[in-house]
Design a protein around this motif. Structure first.
Motif, mmCIF file in Angstrom:
data_model
loop_
_atom_site.group_PDB
_atom_site.id
_atom_site.type_symbol
_atom_site.label_atom_id
_atom_site.label_comp_id
_atom_site.label_asym_id
_atom_site.label_seq_id
_atom_site.Cartn_x
_atom_site.Cartn_y
_atom_site.Cartn_z
ATOM 1 N N LEU A 115 -0.769 -3.038 -9.401
ATOM 2 C CA LEU A 115 0.542 -3.668 -9.577
ATOM 3 C C LEU A 115 1.415 -2.883 -10.546
ATOM 4 N N LYS A 116 0.829 -2.386 -11.618
ATOM 5 C CA LYS A 116 1.599 -1.577 -12.576
ATOM 6 C C LYS A 116 2.085 -0.282 -11.936
ATOM 7 N N ALA A 117 1.235 0.352 -11.156
ATOM 8 C CA ALA A 117 1.623 1.591 -10.480
ATOM 9 C C ALA A 117 2.749 1.340 -9.475
ATOM 10 N N PHE A 118 2.640 0.254 -8.713
ATOM 11 C CA PHE A 118 3.672 -0.080 -7.722
ATOM 12 C C PHE A 118 4.973 -0.510 -8.406
ATOM 13 N N GLU A 119 4.848 -1.184 -9.518
ATOM 14 C CA GLU A 119 6.019 -1.609 -10.279
ATOM 15 C C GLU A 119 6.736 -0.393 -10.884
ATOM 16 N N LYS A 120 5.967 0.531 -11.426
ATOM 17 C CA LYS A 120 6.546 1.747 -12.009
ATOM 18 C C LYS A 120 7.255 2.572 -10.938
ATOM 19 N N ALA A 121 6.674 2.668 -9.751
ATOM 20 C CA ALA A 121 7.309 3.400 -8.651
ATOM 21 C C ALA A 121 8.621 2.736 -8.239
ATOM 22 N N ALA A 122 8.677 1.407 -8.334
ATOM 23 C CA ALA A 122 9.892 0.674 -7.948
ATOM 24 C C ALA A 122 11.017 0.857 -8.958
ATOM 25 N N PHE A 149 5.200 13.146 15.195
ATOM 26 C CA PHE A 149 4.104 13.057 14.235
ATOM 27 C C PHE A 149 4.717 12.540 12.946
ATOM 28 N N VAL A 150 4.163 11.446 12.408
ATOM 29 C CA VAL A 150 4.676 10.868 11.165
ATOM 30 C C VAL A 150 3.530 10.638 10.192
ATOM 31 N N THR A 151 3.891 10.640 8.922
ATOM 32 C CA THR A 151 2.938 10.344 7.862
ATOM 33 C C THR A 151 3.582 9.373 6.896
ATOM 34 N N SER A 152 2.908 8.281 6.622
ATOM 35 C CA SER A 152 3.340 7.317 5.614
ATOM 36 C C SER A 152 2.299 7.361 4.500
ATOM 37 N N THR A 153 2.774 7.613 3.282
ATOM 38 C CA THR A 153 1.875 7.849 2.158
ATOM 39 C C THR A 153 2.111 6.815 1.069
ATOM 40 N N VAL A 154 1.034 6.327 0.488
ATOM 41 C CA VAL A 154 1.106 5.393 -0.632
ATOM 42 C C VAL A 154 1.641 6.154 -1.848
ATOM 43 N N VAL A 155 2.459 5.485 -2.663
ATOM 44 C CA VAL A 155 3.007 6.128 -3.858
ATOM 45 C C VAL A 155 1.876 6.688 -4.708
ATOM 46 N N LYS A 206 12.180 3.419 -10.210
ATOM 47 C CA LYS A 206 12.961 4.617 -9.916
ATOM 48 C C LYS A 206 13.880 4.459 -8.708
ATOM 49 N N VAL A 207 13.792 3.304 -8.037
ATOM 50 C CA VAL A 207 14.540 3.112 -6.793
ATOM 51 C C VAL A 207 15.369 1.834 -6.892
ATOM 52 N N GLN A 208 16.673 1.938 -6.738
ATOM 53 C CA GLN A 208 17.551 0.772 -6.877
ATOM 54 C C GLN A 208 17.362 -0.263 -5.781
ATOM 55 N N ARG A 209 17.037 0.175 -4.570
ATOM 56 C CA ARG A 209 16.935 -0.762 -3.457
ATOM 57 C C ARG A 209 15.644 -1.573 -3.465
ATOM 58 N N VAL A 210 14.709 -1.240 -4.349
ATOM 59 C CA VAL A 210 13.437 -1.948 -4.443
ATOM 60 C C VAL A 210 13.448 -2.772 -5.716
ATOM 61 N N SER A 211 13.191 -4.083 -5.574
ATOM 62 C CA SER A 211 13.327 -4.964 -6.733
ATOM 63 C C SER A 211 12.061 -5.115 -7.563
ATOM 64 N N SER A 212 10.884 -5.087 -6.940
ATOM 65 C CA SER A 212 9.685 -5.365 -7.735
ATOM 66 C C SER A 212 8.568 -4.331 -7.568
ATOM 67 N N TYR A 213 8.093 -4.123 -6.351
ATOM 68 C CA TYR A 213 6.967 -3.216 -6.126
ATOM 69 C C TYR A 213 7.287 -2.244 -5.005
ATOM 70 N N LYS A 214 6.907 -1.012 -5.195
ATOM 71 C CA LYS A 214 7.073 0.017 -4.158
ATOM 72 C C LYS A 214 5.689 0.552 -3.827
ATOM 73 N N ILE A 215 5.262 0.360 -2.595
ATOM 74 C CA ILE A 215 3.930 0.791 -2.167
ATOM 75 C C ILE A 215 3.985 2.122 -1.426
ATOM 76 N N TRP A 216 4.970 2.302 -0.574
ATOM 77 C CA TRP A 216 5.061 3.512 0.241
ATOM 78 C C TRP A 216 6.041 4.510 -0.353
ATOM 79 N N GLN A 217 5.706 5.784 -0.241
ATOM 80 C CA GLN A 217 6.663 6.825 -0.586
ATOM 81 C C GLN A 217 7.808 6.774 0.412
#
Length: 181
Positions: free
Chosen positions: A103-110, A15-21, A112-123
């Motif tokens: 886009l601002k929300a996805f950019e802000k989430a990115a 059972f898996v769950t993928s959640t939007v940031v 905090k994470v070094q491996r993501v360069s522009s947008y982070k959609i998934w937690q």
């Protein structure tokens, strides 16, 4: 990340769950929902993903899955990476009133994470739970199918199109489903 939430058994059902940031209700537009469905179809055909049950909710995706091909960890990683890019591209071509805010929300989430360069959609993570008994499998399938009813999206789960409920009732749904018995 805790050792508890990893894909330990390559032949197991999870059972898996993928959640939007930020639990953003992203999957309210058909275009975004179709990106998820098409990507899951690709993973089934090309990567050996077996889907036993699924539901796409406005802010997250629940699935009961296993594999006959690549590892579940790599399938989920590639799925998230691909859908993230496709969703960002879709934001440029569709009429989405929340485009700038998203886009601002996805950019802000990115940020905090070094491996993501522009947008982070998934937690991060998928919170995999090994379903090693028939009772656990049935419990999670029921939970998945009742999710749209509990969230008051539909009165009966069969009316929610982005789910495997119809498959369990002998009808044809959007994805190929391997029923749990």
């Amino acid at each position: 990340m805790s050792e508890k939430y990893k894909f330990h058994d390559p032949a197991g059902i999870y059972f898996v769950t993928s959640t939007v940031v930020h639990w953003i209700d992203l999957f309210t537009r058909n275009e975004f929902k179709h990106i998820i469905v098409d990507s899951l179809k690709y993973c089934q055909k090309e990567k050996g993903l077996l889907i036993h049950a699924w539901v796409l909710m406005p802010s997250h995706l629940h699935m009961v899955i296993s594999t006959k091909g690549k590892s579940l960890e790599s399938i989920m990683r590639d799925f998230k990476k691909h859908t993230s890019r496709a969703i960002i591209k879709a934001l440029d071509r569709i009429n989405e009133s929340r485009k700038e805010w998203l886009l601002k929300a996805f950019e802000k989430a990115a940020e905090k994470v070094q491996r993501v360069s522009s947008y982070k959609i998934w937690q991060d993570g998928n919170h995999p739970i090994h379903l090693d008994t028939n009772e656990l499998q049935e419990q999670k399938v029921d939970y998945i199918h009742n999710n749209p009813v509990e969230e008051e999206i539909v009165d009966e789960s069969v009316y929610y199109w982005y789910s495997s409920t119809r498959d369990y009732l002998g009808q044809r749904g959007l994805l190929e489903i391997v029923l749990v018995e």
